[in-house]
Design a protein around this motif. Structure first.
Motif, mmCIF file in Angstrom:
data_model
loop_
_atom_site.group_PDB
_atom_site.id
_atom_site.type_symbol
_atom_site.label_atom_id
_atom_site.label_comp_id
_atom_site.label_asym_id
_atom_site.label_seq_id
_atom_site.Cartn_x
_atom_site.Cartn_y
_atom_site.Cartn_z
ATOM 1 N N ASN A 272 43.624 46.810 54.866
ATOM 2 C CA ASN A 272 43.071 45.733 54.057
ATOM 3 C C ASN A 272 42.403 44.706 54.968
ATOM 4 N N THR A 339 52.785 45.782 53.850
ATOM 5 C CA THR A 339 53.131 46.787 52.849
ATOM 6 C C THR A 339 52.274 48.023 53.098
ATOM 7 N N ASP A 380 45.950 48.986 41.756
ATOM 8 C CA ASP A 380 46.462 48.024 42.742
ATOM 9 C C ASP A 380 45.820 48.246 44.105
ATOM 10 N N ALA A 383 42.411 46.847 44.119
ATOM 11 C CA ALA A 383 42.445 45.385 44.033
ATOM 12 C C ALA A 383 42.927 44.725 45.317
ATOM 13 N N ALA A 385 46.044 45.096 46.769
ATOM 14 C CA ALA A 385 47.426 44.641 46.659
ATOM 15 C C ALA A 385 48.286 45.032 47.850
ATOM 16 N N PHE A 386 47.789 45.946 48.707
ATOM 17 C CA PHE A 386 48.581 46.440 49.834
ATOM 18 C C PHE A 386 47.867 46.142 51.147
#
Length: 495
Positions: A272, A339, A380, A383, A385-386
């Protein structure tokens, strides 16, 4: 007549015994004709079989939906629903349609039908991945000729139109404001007659097919995300063809029933780049240096995979000529928390995640894992999220050319940005590659874009997969397609 049926294969928890699994399948199997093929597929539909999603590849693998153009083994464009095409000018292409083709609902294939599909595709949200970065318009020249115009010169228009996401369905499929409905609306040798949610699908032979009629009476499809269950179905004979037998299960199956197909598919660790720990280039470099691909290939894939030297692998032979890269320096994670997520549909990926967690923690990260079925984790992941996501990703799935995949995953406005990555220099490299004519210069431009992406550690390629395709001894002429477009064809038969 539409026939709904109970699932032939049941999805069973991975820890269940193989004998129990085989028993469940046998009990659930209805009586069926000897020339109906039973197919166990890896992933259930994620978008109600919309052709504008990855579900399009199911329609293609069932030979129910067809495109204007197809690709040969070298990725060169060949006729399908279009018999010929030519470049009118630098932005416009003309396609001549095959005469006397009819959709499964009885309507005729005309230029208006093709225009309806292309206009629906360009206005879809999200639009098909193959159209990322492409502004395209379509017009009927006459009843059998379609003009396709792009906002800027695009040398890959024929290859783009080979994507299963641009399969031509009957105009009725696009009627109304709801999702595109492919049931009974294709042109292929098999008619999709029924879909039972994410459990089963049923197809029957199209006796009015424009080409060579299918040898099978039909296909009974079961969606079986559990890899142990798919392998048990192959062993017990309750499935004739099985997608993606897990490596860990291959040894328990008669070797004559498992066929290894090298894939243009890369197992990649996406980082990310927009939020969290991996906004720091030094942390991305630390993650990259922690990956031990040799260990993953040996311990998880039992040697049935190739260690990645880049995003593009041995299924794209010219990728070995890639330019040298200058890696960014790594920093010290010093206990930073991340994560790490993946999904269960490909049985190897949770095991990969375990080894990655160990390696990342040895480097100094504190790792929390998130593992779900793909249909429950994709939104997710997209988006952001991790912090990190392990994905098995096809690299030439859409056009036979990896530029589209690189754009989709790493361009600022790409539609599959799990890495949450945006860099103007990479966008320029991707634009250069997209604008270059097919041939050596285009291949060099694609490799330059790959270099630019990897030097920024947008993602860490780990290995290139080989799929294990299961085929019972009574089935013949199943397609073994590295691009995952073909599986059951007109030639497929049962003895």
């Amino acid at each position: 007549m539409v026939r709904l049926r109970r699932p032939l294969l049941a999805t069973v928890a991975g820890g269940a015994a193989a004998t129990l699994l085989a028993g469940c399948f046998s009990a659930a199997a209805p009586a069926s004709s000897d020339d109906r093929l039973r197919l166990a597929m890896l992933q259930p539909p994620r978008s109600a079989l919309s052709p504008f999603s990855d579900d399009a590849f199911k329609l293609s693998r069932w030979s129910t939906a067809e495109t204007l153009v197809t690709l040969d083994d070298l990725g060169e464009a060949q006729p399908a629903l279009a018999t010929a095409w030519n470049r009118v000018d630098d932005r416009t292409w003309s396609f001549d349609l095959r005469p006397e083709v009819r959709f499964h609902d009885g309507s005729a294939l005309t230029s208006d039908a093709v225009v309806t599909m292309l206009r629906a595709a360009t206005s879809a949200a999200p639009k098909p991945r193959i159209l990322d970065g492409v502004e395209l318009t379509a017009d009927a020249v006459d009843e059998d000729t379609v003009a396709v115009t792009t906002a800027t010169p695009d040398p890959l228009v024929p290859q783009r139109l080979s994507s299963p996401q641009l399969a031509v369905l009957a105009p009725a499929a696009y009627a109304g404001n709801g999702p595109v409905d492919p049931v009974g609306r294709g042109t292929g040798p098999f008619v999709l007659t029924a879909v039972n949610g994410t459990s089963t699908a049923t197809l029957d032979r199209n006796d009015d097919y424009w080409g060579e009629p299918a040898r099978l009476a039909g296909i009974d499809v079961d969606f079986v995300p559990d890899g142990t269950a798919r392998a048990a179905a192959l062993r017990s004979g309750t499935a004739d063809v099985v997608e993606a037998v897990p490596v860990a299960q291959a040894a328990s199956v008669d070797p004559a029933l498992v066929h290894e197909v090298p894939m243009p598919r890369t197992n990649t660790l996406y980082l990310n780049n927009r939020a969290g720990v991996f906004t720091d280039p030094a942390m991305r470099a630390a993650a990259r240096e922690s990956v031990d691909a040799d260990r993953i290939v040996d311990q998880v894939y039992e040697g049935r995979a190739d260690v990645a030297r880049g995003l593009l692998g041995p299924a794209i032979p010219w990728s070995v000529d890639r330019p040298a890269r200058t890696p960014a320096p790594a920093g010290d994670p010093a206990g930073r928390r991340i994560t790490l997520a993946t999904f269960t549909d490909r049985a190897e990926l949770p095991e990969v995640a375990v080894l990655l967690q160990q390696a990342l923690e040895a480097r100094g990260f504190v790792v929390e894992q998130v593992v779900r079925e793909y249909q429950f984790i994709e939104a997710d992941a997209l988006a952001g999220a991790f912090d990190a996501f392990v994905l098995s990703r096809a690299t030439v799935l859409d056009s036979g050319d990896p530029a589209a995949y690189l754009y989709s995953d790493f361009a600022c406005d790409g539609s599959f940005g799990i890495a949450q990555f945006c860099d103007p220099a990479v966008d320029r490299a991707l634009a250069d590659a997209a604008a270059t004519e097919p041939g050596p210069a285009r291949r060099s431009a694609i490799l330059e874009a790959e270099r630019s992406i990897l030097e920024r550690d947008a993602a860490v390629p780990m290995l290139h997969e080989r799929v294990m395709q299961g085929e019972s001894s009574r089935v013949s002429d199943v397609a073994r397609d590295p691009r995952e477009r073909a599986l059951i064809t007109s030639e497929t038969a049962l003895s």
